[in-house]
Design an enzyme around this catalytic site. Structure first.
Site, short mmCIF file in Angstrom:
data_model
loop_
_atom_site.label_atom_id
_atom_site.label_comp_id
_atom_site.label_asym_id
_atom_site.label_seq_id
_atom_site.Cartn_x
_atom_site.Cartn_y
_atom_site.Cartn_z
N GLY A 75 72.76 -2.95 58.06
CA GLY A 75 72.14 -2.12 57.05
C GLY A 75 72.87 -0.82 56.77
O GLY A 75 72.53 -0.09 55.88
N CYS A 76 73.89 -0.54 57.55
CA CYS A 76 74.68 0.65 57.23
C CYS A 76 76.11 0.46 57.71
O CYS A 76 76.46 -0.58 58.27
CB CYS A 76 74.06 1.88 57.86
SG CYS A 76 73.71 1.72 59.59
N GLN A 77 76.93 1.48 57.50
CA GLN A 77 78.35 1.37 57.84
C GLN A 77 78.60 1.39 59.35
O GLN A 77 79.64 0.99 59.81
CB GLN A 77 79.11 2.53 57.21
CG GLN A 77 79.25 2.39 55.71
CD GLN A 77 80.06 3.53 55.14
OE1 GLN A 77 80.78 4.23 55.85
NE2 GLN A 77 79.97 3.72 53.85
#
Lengths: 140, 410
Positions: free
Chosen positions: A54-56
Site C-alpha cells: 500500500g505504500c513505497q
C-alpha cells in the site's frame, strides 16, 4: 497486562501532545523519534507474505494475544512510517479485540496526519490499520 | 535570476499558472518533470477554447463546428509529424499515451508477425510499459523475450546485444532515455545493428521527446512512441509514429467507428491510415491542445531548452555531490536533466515526505522500473528532473531542503 487507558483516552493524550506542536518540523521530529525508539521486530516475522502493501515502504505487523488482550509489534524500512507503526501500537496495544476492531480512530484526522501525509502514503497508514483490526478480529 | 543569453526563464515561468501556487505554505518547487510536465496557459486555453467554441465530433459531420474541430485535430497531427520528422501525417497515430502506443504495436504487429521461437529484445532499463506488453504477446506466441544487460552505472552492454542478435531476432524495443536514471541510450547504433538482422525497432520516446531533437527518418526507427503530457501537453493523449509500410501491413488493434471504410454484417473493410488505428471518437480536445504544447517547445526551441536544462543538471549534480553519503545512480556524461540518487541510511519515502513539507516535489520509488532497481540492488531512488521553467534558485531550495531533511532523519 491490561492497559489501564482506553483507546479513546490514548487518542486524547496524542491529540493534546500534537496540539503543542507549532510547526510541521516538530510533528515529524516526534514521528521520526518514535520510529527510532520502536523495538525492532524479530526478522522471523518480517516475511514476504506478512508484508503490508500500500505504500513505497514495507510494513510488517506481528499480532498475538496475552491475557486475553491483543498485542502488536511492527516494523518498517522507512523511519517516518516506522513512527506511524509506533503511533498505532501506542494506541491499540494491549486492548480487547472488540475495542480495536470497533475503534473509529478519529485522532488521525484531528492531529493532521491525513493532510500532512499525501494520499498514497496515508493509504499505507490505512492498510496498516486495516491489518491490525483484521488481526484483532481473528485473535479475539 | 539567471538570464542565459536570450533565455528568459522568468518569462517562461510566467506562462505556467501552476508555478505561482504555494504548497504547504511554501513556494512550489516542481522537480518531477519526468513524471509529467506542467502546462503552459496556451495548452489550458486550447482545451477551454475547444469546449467553449467548437466542440463537435470530427471527420463525419458536415456542419461548421465539425469542420473546425476536424481542422484543428488534423493540424495537431501535422504538428506532431513535424515534431518527430515523419514523412507524412498518415504515419502519426493518436493514442492514449506511450503505454497505449506500445500495446498497440505489441498486439497488432506481434499477432501478425511473431512466431514460436522468435525473439524480442528489450533492455534492462525499460519502464514496465515496455516490458509487460512484450511479455504478454511473447507468452501468447511462444516467443522469447531477451534483455540487454547493463553495467553498474546503467550503461548498456552493446557487446552482449550484438551477441544476442541473430536470425531469430524479430523485434527490438528500447527506451531512448531511461526514465529512472536519465541515461541516453545509443539508439542509432541499436537500430543499425537490429536492421542488419531485419528486425523491427521501436523506440520508447516518453523521456526523449521533450529533451532531444527527434527525426525518425534520421534515426531510422520503425516506431517511435511518446506521451503528450510529458511534452507540456495534456494527459490522455499519446503518439505512435510508424513507418507507413509497416502500419499498412498491420491489422487494426481495435474495431469500431472511425476505423472502417464499409461495414456489412457479413464483412468489414478498414479505413486508410491513420484512421485504421483510431477506433471510436478520439480524445479530440487533448489532441488539439497537444499542438499548443508542441508550439510552446518550438517557440523557445529544443536546443535553447536543452542548454538551460544542462546548466541546471550540472549545477544540481555539483550541489548534490557535496551532500555526505549521497550517491548519484547513473552518473554518466550522456544523460538528460534527471538526477536519480540514494543516500546512505535514508529511505527515499522519508525524504519525499520531508521535501514535500518544504514545497519540493520530487519522485521517489522504483519509477515503474522494478527489474532495473533489482539489477542495481536498490529498492528505489529519489529523482529530481528539470524542465524549461526550472531555475538555479530552485536547485538551491532543493539542496537546502535535502540538508534539512537529513538533519531531521539522521
Amino acid at each position: 497486562m491490561n492497559n489501564p487507558k482506553t483507546i479513546k483516552n490514548i487518542e486524547q493524550d496524542l491529540i493534546d501532545d500534537f496540539s503543542l506542536f507549532e510547526t510541521w518540523e516538530e510533528k515529524y521530529e516526534y514521528l521520526i523519534d518514535l520510529g527510532k525508539k520502536l523495538a525492532p521486530l524479530d526478522p522471523a516475522f518480517k516475511t514476504e507474505d506478512r508484508k503490508i502493501k500500500g505504500c513505497q515502504s514495507s510494513v510488517w505487523i506481528h499480532s498475538y494475544t496475552k491475557d486475553g488482550l491483543v498485542h502488536f509489534e511492527g516494523d518498517s524500512d522507512a523511519i517516518i512510517v516506522r513512527g506511524l507503526v509506533g503511533l498505532m501500537i501506542m494506541v491499540l496495544n494491549g486492548q480487547p479485540s472488540k475495542e480495536i476492531v470497533g475503534a473509529p480512530l478519529e485522532f488521525i484526522n484531528t492531529i493532521g496526519l491525513s493532510s500532512h501525509l499525501a494520499q498514497t502514503r496515508s493509504n499505507g497508514l490505512r492498510a496498516m490499520i486495516k491489518q491490525m483490526k483484521m488481526d484483532a478480529g481473528v485473535l479475539g | 535570476m539567471e538570464t542565459e543569453g536570450t533565455y528568459d526563464v522568468q518569462a517562461i515561468r510566467a506562462q505556467f499558472p501552476i508555478l505561482s501556487r504555494k504548497v504547504k505554505g511554501k513556494d512550489l518547487v516542481y522537480l518531477d518533470n519526468a513524471a509529467t510536465a506542467q502546462k503552459p496557459l496556451a495548452v489550458i486555453d486550447a482545451l477551454v477554447h475547444y469546449y467553449s467554441h467548437y466542440n463537435a465530433n470530427i471527420h463525419r459531420g458536415l456542419h461548421t463546428l465539425a469542420d473546425e474541430a476536424t481542422a484543428a485535430y488534423e493540424a495537431s497531427r501535422t504538428a506532431v509529424k513535424d515534431f518527430v520528422g515523419a514523412s507524412s501525417p498518415d504515419e502519426i497515430i493518436f493514442t492514449k499515451g506511450t503505454t497505449d502506443s506500445i500495446n498497440l504495436v505489441a498486439h497488432s504487429w506481434g499477432k501478425s508477425f511473431l512466431q514460436e521461437g522468435d525473439e524480442i529484445i528489450i533492455t534492462s532499463l525499460e519502464h514496465h510499459a515496455n516490458i509487460v506488453p512484450w511479455q504478454m504477446i511473447a507468452a501468447e506466441k511462444k516467443a522469447i523475450l531477451r534483455v540487454i544487460p547493463i553495467d553498474d552505472n546503467g550503461i548498456l552492454d552493446m557487446e552482449a546485444f550484438k551477441a544476442m542478435l541473430g536470425p531469430k531476432t524479430k523485434f527490438v524495443s528500447v527506451i531512448h532515455v531511461s526514465n529512472a536514471l536519465g541515461i541516453i541510450n545509443p539508439v542509432e547504433e541499436i537500430i543499425r545493428l537490429a536492421h542488419e538482422q531485419h528486425a523491427v525497432v521501436l523506440v520508447d520516446g516518453a523521456q526523449s521527446s521533450v529533451h532531444l531533437d527527434i527525426d525518425v527518418q534520421t534515426l531510422g526507427c520503425d516506431f517511435y512512441v511518446f506521451s503528450g503530457h510529458k511534452i507540456y501537453g495534456p494527459t490522455g493523449v499519446g503518439v505512435l509514429y510508424g513507418r507507413r509500410d509497416l502500419l499498412e501491413s498491420m491489422p487494426p488493434y481495435q474495431g469500431g467507428g472511425e476505423m472502417i471504410k464499409e461495414v456489412r454484417f457479413e464483412y468489414t473493410t478498414y479505413n486508410e491510415l491513420p484512421f485504421k488505428f483510431e477506433a471510436g471518437t478520439p480524445n479530440i480536445a487533448d489532441v488539439i491542445a497537444l499542438k499548443a504544447g508542441i508550439d510552446f517547445i518550438n517557440s523557445i526551441g529544443k536546443p535553447a531548452i536543452r542548454k538551460h536544462e544542462e546548466m541546471l543538471l550540472e549545477y544540481a549534480t555539483a550541489q548534490l555531490k557535496d551532500i555526505s553519503g549521497l550517491r548519484i545512480i547513473g552518473d554518466v556524461k550522456n544523460k538528460v536533466s534527471v538526477i536519480s540518487f540514494i543516500i546512505d541510511g535514508v529511505h527515499p519515502q522519508d525524504l519525499a515526505i520531508l521535501l514535500d513539507n518544504q514545497g519540493v516535489a520530487v519522485r521517489t520509488g522504483h519509477h515503474c522500473a522494478q527489474p532495473l532497481m533489482h539489477r542495481l540492488g536498490i529498492v528505489g531512488t529519489t529523482r529530481a528532473s528539470f524542465a524549461a521553467y526550472n531555475t538555479l534558485e530552485e536547485i538551491d531550495v532543493l539542496t537546502q531542503a535535502l540538508n534539512k531533511s537529513l538533519k531531521m532523519l539522521l
